[in-house]
Design an enzyme around this catalytic site. Structure first.
Site: not given
Ligand code: UD1
Ligand code: MG
Length: 462
Positions: A6, A8, A13, A78, A161, A234, A358, A373, A387
């Site tokens: 994942l 995207a 933060r 999400g 969460e 994060n 170079k 040089y 030198a």
């Molecule tokens: C997530 C978990 C949390 C866990 C933590 C561990 C969820 C809801 N929560 O939280 O329980 O403890 O990871 O590190 O899953 N991403 C997408 N599309 C989106 C949102 C996120 O591809 O719409 C990808 C992000 O790029 C990232 C990963 O998913 O690589 C995790 O997303 P992130 O927002 O970091 O989740 P956390 O809040 O850290």
């Molecule tokens: Mg995360």
């Protein structure tokens, strides 16, 4: 097994224009490490969910033939929305799907292998089919992570969460590491029934666990060997911490393979660097990019070696820089030398204090020990560059080449104006300005004659 990464999300933060997973750890995007973990597992079917800065993220995965990309329309949808975006990748899959967050670069391959093994053991000895296994750890400060809520048998009931957790739930120290093995058919049976979080409006992948548990599916958590493996990156401070972990892991591996690393807390060696063995790295050294360091090489304090090869027995004295160049066996470089732009330094040559080289090809046993040089030059074997010698390679418009033969002597403080050729065994007297070719065996001198005026010095001073 199939793997879904994942990647995207926006990474709010990080407060950055750049997508979070593209921020680098030891000069490699964070998600590159996740990709390596999956590759080391020998997983052939890999898919990545991309969204924010999709094109840039795709570039991280060099061997695109093996990797499928799925586009998440709303990168704020999400983690479950991300998994749904790749539904075509796993809808018909009848086995365990590894889902791994793109921001967990510290998970170890072995840990995921152990998770797979655990699933088999549970199946074999408990006769239970796990619907999901979640990588977890107990953290002294679990703030920000999803908390794992379990029943009396130790099965996972739900993941809460941070934003949605009650005061009691926040006291739970076992957290979700963002690495899951889902039995694909069971994931499919719940994924379209998820409701968005009231707190954020996102579809949480962790919500799928709650639904699975409600349907009587068995979900367990699996303890990571090291706490740090579950770290999600994060923000930029977590990035710095993760970088330190990876840096030290690289150094530890190199040390155990038979290389000496002095003061490892100050040494930076990137993942693509190769140390051939018995290498000695002094404090404050950086080895960057695709570099190869031969057997028995010593890299002195504060030196930077970037995209370069140092052959066997080379000594780099302190505070030298070698970039995009090749230093052959037993040559000595530095202290305070700078070698760059595809230069080659021949065997047992010595490029010394404050010498810059170079785009030059330096033969074997060449000495250029002080303050010179050498640019756009080819220098034959056993030539001596005195030198303060400067190769004037630039006429204000264009760069020109210099060709120097073998066994040439270039006296101190000479200026060699390119384009030019100095034949073998030619001799350039110190302090000369040379703008004509010098043939083999000739001596060239180009400086004003000294005039001595008897007694005139004392006269002026008294
Ligand atoms: C997530 C978990 C949390 C866990 C933590 C561990 C969820 C809801 N929560 O939280 O329980 O403890 O990871 O590190 O899953 N991403 C997408 N599309 C989106 C949102 C996120 O591809 O719409 C990808 C992000 O790029 C990232 C990963 O998913 O690589 C995790 O997303 P992130 O927002 O970091 O989740 P956390 O809040 O850290
Ligand atoms: Mg995360």
């Amino acid at each position: 097994m199939r793997a879904l990464i994942l990647a995207a999300g926006l990474g709010t933060r990080f407060r950055s224009e750049k997508a979070k997973v593209l921020h680098t750890i030891m000069n490699k995007p964070m998600v590159w490490y996740v990709y390596q973990i999956v590759r080391e597992l020998n997983i052939r079917d890999i898919a990545v969910v991309v969204g924010h800065q999709a094109e840039e993220v795709k570039k991280v995965f060099e061997e695109k033939e093996n990797v499928l990309f799925f586009y998440q329309k709303n990168p704020k949808g999400g983690t479950a929305d991300a998994v749904i975006s790749a539904i075509d990748f796993w809808r018909d899959y009848q086995d365990y799907l590894l889902v791994i967050n793109g921001d967990t670069p510290l998970v170890k391959t072995q840990t995921i292998k152990n998770m797979q093994r655990y699933i088999h053991l549970v199946e074999e000895y408990e006769n239970v089919k796990l619907s999901a296994l979640i990588l977890s750890s107990f953290l002294p400060d679990p703030t920000g992570y999803g908390r794992i809520v379990k029943d009396d048998q130790g099965n996972v009931i739900k993941i809460v969460e941070e934003k949605d957790a009650s005061f009691e739930e926040k006291q739970i120290k076992e957290i979700n590491g963002g690495v899951y093995l889902f039995y694909s058919p069971h994931l499919l049976s719940v994924i379209f029934s998820l409701k968005p979080s009231p707190a954020s409006g996102e579809l949480y992948l962790t919500e799928a666990i709650n639904l699975m548990s409600k349907r009587g599916y068995i979900v367990r958590s699996f303890m990571a060997e090291e706490q740090v493996e579950v770290m999600g990156v994060n923000n930029r401070w977590e990035l710095a911490i993760a970088e330190n972990v990876i840096r030290l892991r690289i150094l530890e591996k190199l040390a155990k393979e038979g290389n000496t690393i002095h003061q490892p807390e100050t040494v930076w060696i990137e993942p693509d660097a190769k140390l051939e063995s018995d290498v000695e790295i002094e404090p404050g050294v950086a080895i960057i990019g695709n570099s190869r360091i031969g057997k028995g090489v010593r890299v002195g304090r504060g030196s930077i070696i970037q995209n370069s090869t140092l052959e066997e027995g080379v000594i780099v004295e302190p505070y030298s820089i070698v970039r995009d160049s090749h230093v052959k066996s037993r040559a000595v470089v530095g202290p305070f030398a700078h070698i760059r732009n595809q230069s080659v330094i021949g065997e047992e040559s010595h490029i010394g204090n404050f010498v810059e080289v170079k785009a030059s090809n330096i033969g074997n046993h060449v000495n250029a020990k002080h303050l010179a040089y050498i640019g756009d030059a080819t220098i034959g074997n056993r030539t001596n560059v005195g030198a303060g010698v400067v190769f004037a390679n630039y006429d204000g418009k264009r760069k020109h080449q210099s060709y120097v033969g073998e066994n040439v002597f270039i006296g101190s403080n000479s200026l060699i104006i390119a384009p030019i050729q100095l034949g073998s065994y030619s001799y350039i007297a110190g302090g000369s300005v040379i703008n004509k070719n010098v043939e083999e065996g000739d001596l060239a001198i180009a400086r004003p004659r000294v005039r001595i005026m008897k007694g005139k010095g004392k006269e002026k001073l008294t």
